[in-house]
Design a protein around this motif. Structure first.
Motif, PDB file in Angstrom:
ATOM      1  N   ASN A 130      22.694  34.979  34.060  1.00  0.00           N
ATOM      2  CA  ASN A 130      22.706  35.695  32.788  1.00  0.00           C
ATOM      3  C   ASN A 130      24.152  35.945  32.356  1.00  0.00           C
ATOM      4  N   ALA A 131      24.472  35.611  31.115  1.00  0.00           N
ATOM      5  CA  ALA A 131      25.861  35.685  30.645  1.00  0.00           C
ATOM      6  C   ALA A 131      26.321  37.098  30.327  1.00  0.00           C
ATOM      7  N   ALA A 132      25.437  37.984  29.966  1.00  0.00           N
ATOM      8  CA  ALA A 132      25.827  39.338  29.558  1.00  0.00           C
ATOM      9  C   ALA A 132      25.487  40.335  30.661  1.00  0.00           C
ATOM     10  N   THR A 133      26.517  40.841  31.321  1.00  0.00           N
ATOM     11  CA  THR A 133      26.330  41.828  32.387  1.00  0.00           C
ATOM     12  C   THR A 133      27.113  43.083  32.040  1.00  0.00           C
ATOM     13  N   ASP A 134      26.820  44.162  32.740  1.00  0.00           N
ATOM     14  CA  ASP A 134      27.443  45.455  32.453  1.00  0.00           C
ATOM     15  C   ASP A 134      28.392  45.866  33.563  1.00  0.00           C
ATOM     16  N   GLU A 135      29.547  46.395  33.178  1.00  0.00           N
ATOM     17  CA  GLU A 135      30.478  46.929  34.174  1.00  0.00           C
ATOM     18  C   GLU A 135      30.021  48.324  34.567  1.00  0.00           C
ATOM     19  N   ILE A 136      29.863  48.544  35.854  1.00  0.00           N
ATOM     20  CA  ILE A 136      29.480  49.856  36.368  1.00  0.00           C
ATOM     21  C   ILE A 136      30.726  50.651  36.739  1.00  0.00           C
ATOM     22  N   ALA A 137      31.695  49.977  37.365  1.00  0.00           N
ATOM     23  CA  ALA A 137      32.935  50.626  37.774  1.00  0.00           C
ATOM     24  C   ALA A 137      34.074  49.622  37.679  1.00  0.00           C
ATOM     25  N   ALA A 138      35.209  50.069  37.159  1.00  0.00           N
ATOM     26  CA  ALA A 138      36.366  49.196  37.005  1.00  0.00           C
ATOM     27  C   ALA A 138      36.945  48.767  38.345  1.00  0.00           C
ATOM     28  N   PHE A 139      36.701  49.568  39.387  1.00  0.00           N
ATOM     29  CA  PHE A 139      37.207  49.257  40.722  1.00  0.00           C
ATOM     30  C   PHE A 139      36.040  49.258  41.688  1.00  0.00           C
ATOM     31  N   SER A 140      36.065  48.319  42.610  1.00  0.00           N
ATOM     32  CA  SER A 140      35.002  48.191  43.600  1.00  0.00           C
ATOM     33  C   SER A 140      35.602  48.419  44.982  1.00  0.00           C
ATOM     34  N   ALA A 141      35.261  47.569  45.951  1.00  0.00           N
ATOM     35  CA  ALA A 141      35.772  47.729  47.311  1.00  0.00           C
ATOM     36  C   ALA A 141      37.291  47.624  47.364  1.00  0.00           C
ATOM     37  N   THR A 142      37.875  46.859  46.454  1.00  0.00           N
ATOM     38  CA  THR A 142      39.324  46.749  46.353  1.00  0.00           C
ATOM     39  C   THR A 142      39.708  46.854  44.873  1.00  0.00           C
ATOM     40  N   ALA A 143      40.980  47.098  44.613  1.00  0.00           N
ATOM     41  CA  ALA A 143      41.444  47.252  43.237  1.00  0.00           C
ATOM     42  C   ALA A 143      41.309  45.975  42.419  1.00  0.00           C
ATOM     43  N   CYS A 144      41.245  44.833  43.082  1.00  0.00           N
ATOM     44  CA  CYS A 144      41.179  43.569  42.354  1.00  0.00           C
ATOM     45  C   CYS A 144      39.745  43.146  42.030  1.00  0.00           C
ATOM     46  N   ARG A 145      38.771  43.992  42.339  1.00  0.00           N
ATOM     47  CA  ARG A 145      37.376  43.671  42.030  1.00  0.00           C
ATOM     48  C   ARG A 145      36.743  44.808  41.241  1.00  0.00           C
ATOM     49  N   SER A 146      35.833  44.465  40.341  1.00  0.00           N
ATOM     50  CA  SER A 146      35.051  45.462  39.608  1.00  0.00           C
ATOM     51  C   SER A 146      33.598  45.347  40.049  1.00  0.00           C
ATOM     52  N   LEU A 147      32.834  46.393  39.786  1.00  0.00           N
ATOM     53  CA  LEU A 147      31.420  46.405  40.130  1.00  0.00           C
ATOM     54  C   LEU A 147      30.620  46.258  38.840  1.00  0.00           C
ATOM     55  N   ARG A 148      29.683  45.313  38.840  1.00  0.00           N
ATOM     56  CA  ARG A 148      28.887  45.010  37.655  1.00  0.00           C
ATOM     57  C   ARG A 148      27.410  44.975  38.025  1.00  0.00           C
ATOM     58  N   ARG A 149      26.561  44.994  36.994  1.00  0.00           N
ATOM     59  CA  ARG A 149      25.126  44.866  37.206  1.00  0.00           C
ATOM     60  C   ARG A 149      24.566  43.968  36.118  1.00  0.00           C
ATOM     61  N   CYS A 150      23.584  43.184  36.512  1.00  0.00           N
ATOM     62  CA  CYS A 150      22.926  42.277  35.581  1.00  0.00           C
ATOM     63  C   CYS A 150      21.675  42.960  35.028  1.00  0.00           C
ATOM     64  N   PRO A 151      21.531  43.076  33.702  1.00  0.00           N
ATOM     65  CA  PRO A 151      20.313  43.686  33.157  1.00  0.00           C
ATOM     66  C   PRO A 151      19.086  42.771  33.287  1.00  0.00           C
ATOM     67  N   ALA A 152      19.292  41.479  33.454  1.00  0.00           N
ATOM     68  CA  ALA A 152      18.152  40.557  33.562  1.00  0.00           C
ATOM     69  C   ALA A 152      17.499  40.628  34.943  1.00  0.00           C
ATOM     70  N   CYS A 153      18.286  40.430  36.007  1.00  0.00           N
ATOM     71  CA  CYS A 153      17.707  40.448  37.364  1.00  0.00           C
ATOM     72  C   CYS A 153      17.912  41.798  38.050  1.00  0.00           C
ATOM     73  N   ARG A 154      18.705  42.681  37.422  1.00  0.00           N
ATOM     74  CA  ARG A 154      18.961  44.051  37.883  1.00  0.00           C
ATOM     75  C   ARG A 154      19.776  44.110  39.183  1.00  0.00           C
ATOM     76  N   GLU A 155      20.381  43.006  39.562  1.00  0.00           N
ATOM     77  CA  GLU A 155      21.179  42.968  40.786  1.00  0.00           C
ATOM     78  C   GLU A 155      22.615  43.425  40.509  1.00  0.00           C
ATOM     79  N   PRO A 156      23.174  44.243  41.387  1.00  0.00           N
ATOM     80  CA  PRO A 156      24.595  44.560  41.278  1.00  0.00           C
ATOM     81  C   PRO A 156      25.411  43.425  41.901  1.00  0.00           C
ATOM     82  N   PHE A 157      26.645  43.291  41.463  1.00  0.00           N
ATOM     83  CA  PHE A 157      27.543  42.299  42.056  1.00  0.00           C
ATOM     84  C   PHE A 157      28.981  42.688  41.776  1.00  0.00           C
ATOM     85  N   GLU A 158      29.867  42.124  42.567  1.00  0.00           N
ATOM     86  CA  GLU A 158      31.293  42.335  42.347  1.00  0.00           C
ATOM     87  C   GLU A 158      31.850  41.159  41.542  1.00  0.00           C
TER      88      GLU A 158
END
Length: 163
Positions: A130-158
């Motif tokens: 899915n091309a349109a995902t939402d940013e949950i947090a600007a920073f994730s496990a490290t400063a160079c990664r953000s945390l996102r979630r897909c509204p279609a499959c509802r899976e979080p990802f970095e």
């Protein structure tokens, strides 16, 4: 004996252990000298807390491979960019459910201009595409990664941020 370059290229990144230093593009040069090895790396950013671990891992791996004297140098120029991540590295990220970075932003040389908002860009979901995902947090496990979630499959990802 395996070459020092081959040994150094197999050392993994402590923050993204699915990637080697070669995959990440931070391994700049490996020079075998009569009295040892000099390895040059470029940090992903100047304050990267993983650099000491990377240095220790290189010294240990090369020592175990028969290179007793190892010097690790840091090159800050040119600065590392996510464009240096290899295609193999990008494929490993995607296979692990981590969205690889797109093209790094192009900036003029000199001072970096200050912008007051992050540019909006569609980040595809590595799970369903899915091309349109939402940013949950600007920073994730490290400063160079953000945390996102897909509204279609509802899976979080970095997502590895473009630098």
């Amino acid at each position: 004996m395996v070459t020092a370059a081959a040994v150094a290229a197999r050392v993994t990144d402590p923050e993204l252990p699915l990637l080697t230093l070669a995959d990440l593009g931070i391994l700049r040069e490996v020079e075998e000298l009569p009295d040892g090895v000099v390895v040059t790396v470029t940090p992903t950013y100047s304050g990267c807390p993983a650099m000491q671990t990377i240095r220790d891992d290189l010294v240990r791996a090369l020592g175990e491979a028969g290179y007793p004297r190892v010097e690790v140098r840091t090159a800050l120029s040119p600065a590392w960019t996510t464009d240096w991540i290899t295609e193999a590295g990008r494929a490993k990220l995607a296979a692990a459910g981590i969205s690889p970075p797109g093209p790094a932003p192009r900036r003029p040389s000199g001072p970096v201009p200050l912008t007051l908002g992050a540019p909006r860009r569609d980040i595809p979901c590595p799970h369903c595409g899915n091309a349109a995902t939402d940013e949950i947090a600007a920073f994730s496990a490290t400063a160079c990664r953000s945390l996102r979630r897909c509204p279609a499959c509802r899976e979080p990802f970095e997502h590895v941020k473009e630098i």
